[in-house]
Scaffold this active site. Sequence first.
Site: not given
Length: 229
Positions: A83, A196
């Site tokens: 992440t 992202c």
Amino acid sequence: MKTIGILGGMSAASTQLYYSELCRLTRARLGGLHSPQLLIRSLDFAEIEALQAAGAWTRAGAMLNSEAQALERGGAEILLLATNTMHKLADRMMEGVGIPLLHIADATAHAILQAGLRRPGLMATAFTMEQQFYTGRLRAAGLDPVLPDPSDRATTHRVIYDELCKDIRTERSETAFVQIAGRLADGGADCLILGCTEVGMLLHQGNVSVPVFDTTRIHCATALDRAMA
């Protein structure tokens, strides 16, 4: 091959991308039936998102630290945090952990610099776009990141959490993302960071006018380089 530990689940959609990409890269490099040596710990993203929304970063950091230590005890030799956003807590996560963390921003910055580019547009969660833990690291590497305007940042954040993290893809959101990427290019960005791990579900080199740097793919390739060194 060294064992790669993946701390994922943030979101589950991104962790699936990490697994499939590492498998694809290993087959491409070694052929046959080869696959990577992996340990994966996937967290419940609902719990993490609630901590993010509440600003409870200390609790979230303690959780990541516990999981990183567990991956090390399980035999991981290299660690990936699957992440971008939770790299905000990278230092806290690695307290007392003896294996290296391959930082996603460092890997991405290196790839951009190797390509001779300097002004990446950044599309990511609001945390990643607006806080210094990520953009500051890019600047320290010699880059000059270009951010979307406030309205476009809000749209990007909303689509990531309300759709992409739930594995939902819509034509409307793809169009919105393509338009945001176009405005970044018009504003001087010479490339685009898919900052992202889910943004690559909508954007790719085929619908973006400047070179695209997909952080998930870069992170995985960097990890495999290290694992095979």
